[in-house]
Design a protein around this motif. Structure first.
Motif, short mmCIF file in Angstrom:
data_model
loop_
_atom_site.label_atom_id
_atom_site.label_comp_id
_atom_site.label_asym_id
_atom_site.label_seq_id
_atom_site.Cartn_x
_atom_site.Cartn_y
_atom_site.Cartn_z
N ALA A 119 0.84 -1.20 0.00
CA ALA A 119 0.00 0.00 0.00
C ALA A 119 0.87 1.24 0.00
O ALA A 119 1.70 1.44 0.90
CB ALA A 119 -0.91 0.00 1.22
N TRP A 136 -11.01 4.93 4.97
CA TRP A 136 -9.96 4.99 3.97
C TRP A 136 -10.53 4.68 2.58
O TRP A 136 -11.61 4.11 2.44
CB TRP A 136 -8.85 4.01 4.29
N SER A 137 -9.79 5.10 1.57
CA SER A 137 -10.11 4.77 0.18
C SER A 137 -8.89 4.11 -0.44
O SER A 137 -7.75 4.49 -0.13
CB SER A 137 -10.46 6.02 -0.62
N THR A 138 -9.11 3.13 -1.30
CA THR A 138 -8.00 2.46 -1.97
C THR A 138 -8.20 2.47 -3.48
O THR A 138 -9.33 2.56 -3.97
CB THR A 138 -7.85 0.99 -1.50
N SER A 151 -6.31 0.40 -6.85
CA SER A 151 -5.29 -0.51 -7.35
C SER A 151 -4.60 0.10 -8.56
O SER A 151 -5.22 0.77 -9.39
CB SER A 151 -5.91 -1.86 -7.74
N PHE A 186 -1.25 -0.96 -4.53
CA PHE A 186 -2.38 -0.05 -4.49
C PHE A 186 -2.01 1.18 -3.65
O PHE A 186 -1.00 1.20 -2.96
CB PHE A 186 -3.63 -0.73 -3.93
N CYS A 245 -3.45 3.90 -0.69
CA CYS A 245 -4.41 3.91 0.42
C CYS A 245 -4.46 5.31 1.01
O CYS A 245 -3.45 5.82 1.51
CB CYS A 245 -3.97 2.90 1.48
#
Length: 273
Positions: free
Chosen positions: A86, A125-127, A129, A141, A143
């Protein structure tokens, strides 16, 4: 790039070219994730960043390696592997996405795990890829934590605890690098170079603004092959491992945590400076 965003970044003093700042955390997946978490915490003295717990669809816990977090994620069956990396974006996710598109980097969709906390503030949180920069098996990805300052303070507290304990049983100074392997390593060396915020330090080594680096090597298999941890003294680290039945020397006299005792993971220890 959208003009409004570009003007905002320029006038705010933010470096437009810097998309990522560091490896925020990386994780392993294992049917024995909790046992590994307990071993690294109790036997080796890694401080808790977040306790091992259920998150609904999975369980995980995070421990500090001083300059990065190692997350232990449960899975039902399968092999134990290092399974994902991340990155911390410089911008929040929506602005970061504009940057990624501008650099023509392929990516997935933004995945949001956000909520209002007890104080009525946005949390979670937002992720996102990133595709084609590393082998798919490395699960690269970004984060974006919504309360960055609190997260940063949490990481700093754990790192300070490790420092106060003189690096725990092994004398850990920090994670030096994550080793990513692939038969197509030359392709990934070129593609990873397109990610803004990383600097090519050697022919196959990439550094960030802070924290550990990523090394890309040739192998017959796509994988995160292992990690390299810096310790204050290899001799002292080996003695600590021996007292716990966890030492392993390779044929080239490199020091590892005994792979049989950590479900096959490759964790090398090298002397820092």
């Amino acid at each position: 790039m959208k003009l409004a965003l570009l003007l905002t970044l320029l006038t705010s003093g933010v470096t437009v070219m810097g998309q990522v700042t560091k490896i925020e955390h990386f994780y392993l997946t294992s049917p024995k994730a909790e046992a590994l978490y307990n071993l690294f915490h109790s036997e080796l003295g890694l401080p808790v960043v977040w306790r091992y717990q259920s998150w609904g669809s999975f369980e995980s816990g995070g421990l500090s390696l001083a300059n990065v977090v190692l997350e232990f994620v449960s899975q039902s069956g399968g092999a134990t592997t290092f399974s994902g990396i991340a990155l911390e974006p410089q911008q929040h996710m929506e602005d970061f996405l504009v940057m990624v598109d501008d650099a023509r980097i392929k990516h997935g969709k933004i995945q949001n795990t956000v909520f209002l906390n007890k104080d009525g503030q946005l949390d979670g949180w937002s992720t996102l890829s990133l595709k084609g920069l590393l082998p798919e098996e490395a699960n690269l990805f970004v984060c974006d934590y919504k309360r960055r300052q609190e997260v940063a303070e949490n990481r700093a507290t754990a790192a300070s605890e490790l420092e106060n304990k003189k690096g725990g049983a092994l004398g850990i100074m920090g994670l030096r690098e994550i080793v990513v392997a692939s038969p197509n390593y030359a392709t990934y060396i070129q593609s990873f170079s397109s990610l803004r915020g990383v600097k090519k330090a050697e022919s196959n080594l990439f550094r960030f603004e802070q924290g550990p680096a990523i090394r890309i090597i040739q192998s017959d298999k796509n994988q995160i092959q292992g990690i390299v941890i810096q310790v204050s003294s290899v001799q002292k680290a080996e003695s600590a491992l021996q007292s716990r039945g966890l030492d392993e020397r390779s044929s080239t006299q490199e020091l590892f945590i005994n792979r049989k005792k950590i479900e096959g993971l490759q964790v090398q220890l090298v002397e820092g400076h």
